[in-house]
Design a protein around this motif. Structure first.
Motif, PDB file in Angstrom:
ATOM      1  N   GLY A 845       0.811  -1.205   0.000  1.00  0.00           N
ATOM      2  CA  GLY A 845       0.000   0.000   0.000  1.00  0.00           C
ATOM      3  C   GLY A 845       0.845   1.254   0.000  1.00  0.00           C
ATOM      4  N   GLU A 846       1.919   1.260   0.796  1.00  0.00           N
ATOM      5  CA  GLU A 846       2.816   2.407   0.792  1.00  0.00           C
ATOM      6  C   GLU A 846       3.496   2.567  -0.557  1.00  0.00           C
ATOM      7  N   ALA A 847       3.875   1.444  -1.182  1.00  0.00           N
ATOM      8  CA  ALA A 847       4.483   1.511  -2.508  1.00  0.00           C
ATOM      9  C   ALA A 847       3.517   2.109  -3.524  1.00  0.00           C
ATOM     10  N   ALA A 848       2.250   1.697  -3.455  1.00  0.00           N
ATOM     11  CA  ALA A 848       1.261   2.234  -4.392  1.00  0.00           C
ATOM     12  C   ALA A 848       1.042   3.721  -4.161  1.00  0.00           C
ATOM     13  N   LEU A 849       0.990   4.138  -2.888  1.00  0.00           N
ATOM     14  CA  LEU A 849       0.771   5.550  -2.592  1.00  0.00           C
ATOM     15  C   LEU A 849       1.941   6.408  -3.085  1.00  0.00           C
ATOM     16  N   LEU A 850       3.166   5.947  -2.844  1.00  0.00           N
ATOM     17  CA  LEU A 850       4.334   6.694  -3.308  1.00  0.00           C
ATOM     18  C   LEU A 850       4.409   6.734  -4.828  1.00  0.00           C
ATOM     19  N   ALA A 851       4.099   5.598  -5.474  1.00  0.00           N
ATOM     20  CA  ALA A 851       4.147   5.555  -6.935  1.00  0.00           C
ATOM     21  C   ALA A 851       3.090   6.468  -7.549  1.00  0.00           C
ATOM     22  N   LEU A 852       1.893   6.491  -6.962  1.00  0.00           N
ATOM     23  CA  LEU A 852       0.851   7.376  -7.466  1.00  0.00           C
ATOM     24  C   LEU A 852       1.249   8.840  -7.309  1.00  0.00           C
ATOM     25  N   ALA A 853       1.879   9.166  -6.177  1.00  0.00           N
ATOM     26  CA  ALA A 853       2.326  10.548  -5.973  1.00  0.00           C
ATOM     27  C   ALA A 853       3.390  10.928  -6.992  1.00  0.00           C
ATOM     28  N   GLY A 854       4.365  10.044  -7.206  1.00  0.00           N
ATOM     29  CA  GLY A 854       5.410  10.334  -8.185  1.00  0.00           C
ATOM     30  C   GLY A 854       4.880  10.442  -9.592  1.00  0.00           C
ATOM     31  N   ALA A 855       4.001   9.505  -9.982  1.00  0.00           N
ATOM     32  CA  ALA A 855       3.426   9.561 -11.329  1.00  0.00           C
ATOM     33  C   ALA A 855       2.539  10.786 -11.498  1.00  0.00           C
ATOM     34  N   GLY A 856       1.838  11.181 -10.429  1.00  0.00           N
ATOM     35  CA  GLY A 856       0.997  12.364 -10.526  1.00  0.00           C
ATOM     36  C   GLY A 856       1.794  13.628 -10.754  1.00  0.00           C
ATOM     37  N   ILE A 857       2.954  13.754 -10.080  1.00  0.00           N
ATOM     38  CA  ILE A 857       3.790  14.943 -10.298  1.00  0.00           C
ATOM     39  C   ILE A 857       4.407  14.919 -11.687  1.00  0.00           C
ATOM     40  N   CYS A 858       4.882  13.764 -12.138  1.00  0.00           N
ATOM     41  CA  CYS A 858       5.436  13.672 -13.499  1.00  0.00           C
ATOM     42  C   CYS A 858       4.379  13.986 -14.549  1.00  0.00           C
ATOM     43  N   SER A 859       3.127  13.635 -14.263  1.00  0.00           N
ATOM     44  CA  SER A 859       2.061  13.898 -15.231  1.00  0.00           C
ATOM     45  C   SER A 859       1.776  15.378 -15.382  1.00  0.00           C
ATOM     46  N   ALA A 860       2.170  16.203 -14.412  1.00  0.00           N
ATOM     47  CA  ALA A 860       1.953  17.643 -14.525  1.00  0.00           C
ATOM     48  C   ALA A 860       2.906  18.287 -15.516  1.00  0.00           C
ATOM     49  N   PHE A 861       3.943  17.562 -15.941  1.00  0.00           N
ATOM     50  CA  PHE A 861       4.928  18.138 -16.856  1.00  0.00           C
ATOM     51  C   PHE A 861       5.151  17.258 -18.087  1.00  0.00           C
ATOM     52  N   GLY A 862       4.266  16.311 -18.326  1.00  0.00           N
ATOM     53  CA  GLY A 862       4.399  15.445 -19.489  1.00  0.00           C
ATOM     54  C   GLY A 862       3.267  14.433 -19.519  1.00  0.00           C
ATOM     55  N   GLU A 863       3.297  13.564 -20.515  1.00  0.00           N
ATOM     56  CA  GLU A 863       2.254  12.549 -20.691  1.00  0.00           C
ATOM     57  C   GLU A 863       2.829  11.156 -20.455  1.00  0.00           C
ATOM     58  N   VAL A 864       3.476  10.958 -19.313  1.00  0.00           N
ATOM     59  CA  VAL A 864       4.150   9.691 -19.060  1.00  0.00           C
ATOM     60  C   VAL A 864       3.153   8.540 -18.940  1.00  0.00           C
ATOM     61  N   LEU A 865       1.963   8.786 -18.428  1.00  0.00           N
ATOM     62  CA  LEU A 865       0.982   7.720 -18.274  1.00  0.00           C
ATOM     63  C   LEU A 865       0.226   7.422 -19.564  1.00  0.00           C
ATOM     64  N   LEU A 866       0.481   8.170 -20.616  1.00  0.00           N
ATOM     65  CA  LEU A 866      -0.043   7.816 -21.932  1.00  0.00           C
ATOM     66  C   LEU A 866       0.908   6.907 -22.685  1.00  0.00           C
ATOM     67  N   VAL A 867       1.996   6.503 -22.044  1.00  0.00           N
ATOM     68  CA  VAL A 867       2.910   5.493 -22.575  1.00  0.00           C
ATOM     69  C   VAL A 867       2.468   4.149 -22.010  1.00  0.00           C
ATOM     70  N   PRO A 868       1.972   3.214 -22.830  1.00  0.00           N
ATOM     71  CA  PRO A 868       1.381   1.973 -22.298  1.00  0.00           C
ATOM     72  C   PRO A 868       2.278   1.194 -21.344  1.00  0.00           C
TER      73      PRO A 868
END
Length: 909
Positions: A845-868
């Motif tokens: 659960g902690e890993a998922a929370l940290l990963a979501l936070a990191g991916a959310g910040i990266c998504s503010a400056f690019g489209e990293v989650l649009l890479v399958p």
């Protein structure tokens, strides 16, 4: 003879065999006349026109033929009910299948298999009649009228022969006229079966429950569609891969193969009701299979000697090479003769899982070798592929039958001794388990792994031969087929391969190797693997499933309606479907537990390797350009040709670091914990060398959140690490970090990004509800773009700016409020799932929370989650949370055997 066929009447077998021989002889005579009159090319086109309805009816029957045979003998009421269902089903599903084929042929002409559209219409008209004849015939078998069924199904062949003879006599033998008589013969056969359906065989009684009928049909559908399609599916495939000439040779050899199958099929038809009545047990079925094998082997020897003389004499010299096709088919057909009887026994005793496993393994081998061998060896290669598939089928089905026979003998001798042996066997002693017990239950506990050696023998031998003598493309095709087979038969192997493909996709070597299509293909193989291994898919909870399916369905539908294509004609909604595929497929594959934990460990190991590669590549650029300004060196490092997107690489390393940070606390003291912290250090340095400013901010946020959960020790460790690491960073990384944290003036790249954000907001203001459509941003950008920074707009390449460099604004501008609401709900459910797991004390659960936070910040400056691949990695991390245990360990729950544990999609409690 009765001793060789215990429990089965030789007279019934003989009459069934004679009726089938008569129908085959009629078809053979008509085939000879049409082959001589039409020539190789015309005969090939006619074969395709006849085989397409057969293949479509096999696919569209949905197991209803087996259900008809199973329930038609209950009562006359049930039989009449089945006849009505068959009429409606044939009209609806047969017409739908034919119409779908024509629609695909209009959009993609190769789907018509080189058949002119006018003739394709005639071929499509045959599909409902073929389906109706099949369903009514199996209903007659179900009520014990096998001879009536055989005589009724011989009627179409007789009509076709009479028509071909008449056409030859009048000099009007053409492909169209021949097929019209095929159509007329099928119509007469359907009318005959409807007429004999009025005869009462059983008294009136209870009707068939719909749920019971449908359940049996679905369970029996898969083995039958694979089994009956193995020979007939070859004709369209050969047409695509080798042309009409190879189809003609194969069509000449096909009646010979079907002739050798007459005796096994006749025995199976008579054997099925005898097994259900208890007259035939496992030992008797094995003895019958041995008798069928011996008889088929003798017939095959006679055929092998006679075909080099008979085929040229009957068909003509152009068909002489068809003898090689027959020879290649014979070994597999002989073994299939025995396997067909064993299959009937297993199906009649409701053991459909062995039949599904054996048929799936044989079909996989057949298809892999068919694609690999047919382009180089034509019809002979296709025949060899058929023989290999039948061999695998016979080996697997024979192994099942042997286990059942041994289990029966052990139970007959001493049930107590068997139970003692089962209790005493060691968990790791697989060979001892097989030798001591050999019972059905042991096979089911092996999850399909025991069929792997038998299923890989022929593909491995073929691969070795092709690697030594054939072309590189053929060898690659066989190697791919073997790899697919391994992923199918080894449980969870596809998940581990997926975990490796995610970091591999962001490397220079793997960027072209791991494409979105191949990633989706791997996930589909994983779904099929769970079915082959008898484990079933992981059913998500309804709330998360409905949100995911609804959101993705809306996005695809909106993109299809709004439209848009790229330069190669690919529609935008197709790209969107590839992007969303991990959201739909991964929740069906990965359930929280030790397996998914190990998969994430593999993912982290691959990411560490990727970080090392990034450090080496970027370090070499820094070393070779030490005389340049730090900003210029950083720009040069991220713009090298062939280098993966630095923002995607940085985001991937941040997610992997989040997993290792969460696992480090729960890892065992010593080497495992040291490895976790070493991986975190390498990934952190890798993030620094990725030169992604978004990843810098995300990594800082991940480390800060991790430190906040343990304030004193966390901040001391974080401060010590930063103090030791910052002085060692190259000047280019320091300059890049300073620009990310707001130091210095605004560079041109950041100015362009701000203007793209404002353009996306203008598009959203104009199209607030549905957006401009996925991938339509670049086409509309010149209309909405306003340059506000100190840079030259002439250097901007608008066609390449497909996104706003901000995932949130991209979603808002391209999908509108509706799409943003659906995606936002998915994000909320994912966060809620991770937070619930954190509160229960799960490291995942902690890993998922940290990963979501990191991916959310990266998504503010690019489209990293649009890479399958990156989206797939994040989904796996989130799915690992949610075990619901207070200690983070798996909770033992009593789950029925072979029933998958329900888990949510992405999020939801």
């Amino acid at each position: 003879m009765r001793a060789r066929l215990p429990g089965v009447s030789p007279g019934a077998v003989g009459s069934t065999f004679a009726a089938r021989v008569l129908a085959t002889a009629i078809s053979f005579a008509a085939g000879v006349i049409s082959a001589r009159g039409l020539g190789v090319q015309g005969r090939g086109v006619l074969a395709v026109m006849v085989s397409v309805p057969a293949v479509l009816s096999i696919v569209a029957v949905l197991g209803m033929d087996n259900a008809n045979a199973r329930f038609a003998g209950i009562s006359h009421t049930a039989f009449r009910q089945i006849v009505r269902w068959s009429l409606a089903f044939s009209l609806v599903c047969g017409s739908a299948a034919a119409g779908f084929w024509l629609l695909l042929g209009g959009l993609c002409p190769p789907v018509l298999l080189a058949v002119p559209f006018r003739l394709a219409l005639l071929s499509a008209a045959l599909c409902p009649l073929t389906l109706l004849t099949t369903l009514l015939g199996t209903a007659e078998i179900g009520r014990g009228r096998v001879t009536t069924y055989n005589l009724a199904t011989a009627t179409p062949s007789a009509c076709y022969l009479a028509g071909v003879v008449g056409l030859l006599a009048t000099g009007s033998l053409t492909v169209t006229n021949c097929f019209l008589f095929v159509l007329a013969g099928q119509s007469v056969g359907a009318v005959v079966l409807l007429a004999v359906a009025a005869v009462r065989v059983h008294p009136d009684g209870e009707p068939v429950p719909v749920r019971r009928f449908g359940g049996f049909a679905i369970k029996a559908y898969l083995p039958n569609v694979l089994h009956y399609g193995m020979l007939r599916l070859d004709v369209p495939v050969i047409q695509l891969l080798a042309g009409a000439g190879a189809v003609a040779l194969y069509a000449v050899a096909l009646p010979v193969a079907e002739g050798l199958s007459l005796l096994p099929t006749a025995v199976a038809l008579v054997l099925f009701p005898q097994v259900t009545s208890g007259a035939v047990d496992a030992r008797a079925a094995t003895r019958i299979a041995g008798t069928v094998f011996a008889a088929t082997a003798v017939a095959a020897a006679v055929v092998a000697v006679g075909v080099p003389v008979l085929i040229p004499a009957i068909y003509g010299q152009p068909y002489a090479r068809a003898a090689w096709v027959v020879w290649a088919m014979l070994p597999g057909l002989v073994l299939f003769g025995a396997g067909r009887s064993l299959q009937a026994y297993l199906a009649a005793t409701d053991r459909l899982r062995p039949v599904i496993t054996a048929t799936g393994a044989g079909a996989a081998v057949n298809l892999a070798l068919l694609v690999a061998l047919t382009p180089s060896y034509g019809a002979v290669g296709a025949a060899a592929a058929d023989s290999a598939g039948y061999l695998v089928f016979a080996v697997v089905i024979g192994r099942y039958a042997r286990l059942g026979t041994r289990a029966g003998r052990l139970r007959a001798r001493s049930g107590a001794a068997v139970r003692a042996l089962r209790a005493a066997r060691p968990s790791a002693g697989l060979r001892r388990r097989w030798r001591e017990v050999r019972a059905w239950r042991e096979w089911f506990a092996m999850d399909g792994r025991s069929v792997l050696p038998a299923a890989l023998v022929l593909p491995a031998a073929a691969a070795a031969g092709l690697l030594a003598s054939a072309s590189a493309s053929a060898a690659a095709g066989v190697g791919l087929g073997v790899l697919v087979l391994v992923l199918l038969l080894i449980p969870d192997a596809g998940l581990y391969a997926l975990a490796l493909m995610v970091p591999l996709s962001q490397s220079e070597a793997g960027a072209s190797l791991v494409t979105p299509k191949r990633l989706v293909a791997l996930m589909l193989i994983c779904v099929l693997s769970r079915a082959v291994n008898g484990r079933g898919i992981v059913w998500p909870r309804p709330a998360g499933a409905w949100v995911t399916v609804g959101t993705v369905g809306y996005l695809i539908a909106a993109s299809a309606v709004i439209g848009g294509t790229d330069a190669w004609g690919t529609r935008n909604w197709q790209y969107l479907l590839l992007v969303c595929a991990p959201l739909l497929l991964l929740p069906l594959l990965a359930a929280p537990g030790p397996t998914l934990d190990r998969v994430l460990v593999v993912f982290c190991c691959g990411s560490v390797v990727l970080a090392v590669v990034e450090i080496v590549l970027a370090g070499s650029v820094f070393a070779s350009n030490g005389n340049k300004a730090p900003d210029d060196v950083a720009l040069l490092a991220i713009s090298q040709p062939g280098v993966a997107n630095h923002n995607a690489v940085g985001a991937l390393l941040v997610m992997a670091a989040a997993v290792l940070l969460a696992r480090a606390r729960g890892a065992r003291a010593g080497l495992p914990q040291l490895a976790c912290w070493a991986g975190v250090v390498v990934l952190t340095v890798g993030v620094a060398y990725s030169l992604s400013r978004a990843a810098y901010l995300a990594m800082i946020a991940v480390l800060a959140i991790r430190a906040l959960r343990r304030p004193l020790r966390g901040f001391l460790t974080l401060g010590l690490g930063v103090t030791c690491l910052v002085p060692l960073l190259p000047a280019a990384i320091a300059a890049r970090s300073a620009s990310a944290l707001g130091g210095g003036t605004l560079d041109s790249d950041s100015a362009v990004r701000l203007d793209l954000w404002s353009s996306a907001l203008r598009m959203f203001d104009t199209h607030p509800l549905f957006g401009v459509g996925y991938l339509n941003f670049a086409g509309l950008l010149p209309t909405y773009y306003r340059a506000t920074g100190n840079y030259n707009v002439m250097f901007l390449q608008f066609p390449l700016l497909e996104f706003a460099h901000n995932t949130y604004l991209t979603v808002l501008s391209q999908t509108g409020l509706l799409g943003a609401a659906g995606i936002g709900l998915l994000a909320v459910l994912g966060t809620r799932r991770a937070w619930a797991a954190v509160r229960s004390g799960e490291p995942a659960g902690e890993a998922a929370l940290l990963a979501l936070a990191g991916a959310g910040i990266c998504s503010a400056f690019g489209e990293v989650l649009l890479v399958p691949p990156l989206l797939a990695g994040l989904v796996l991390i989130v799915l690992a949370a949610g075990r619901g245990a207070a200690t983070g360990a798996p909770v033992p729950v009593a789950v029925p055997v072979q029933v998958p544990v329900r888990v949510p999609v992405l999020a939801g409690r």
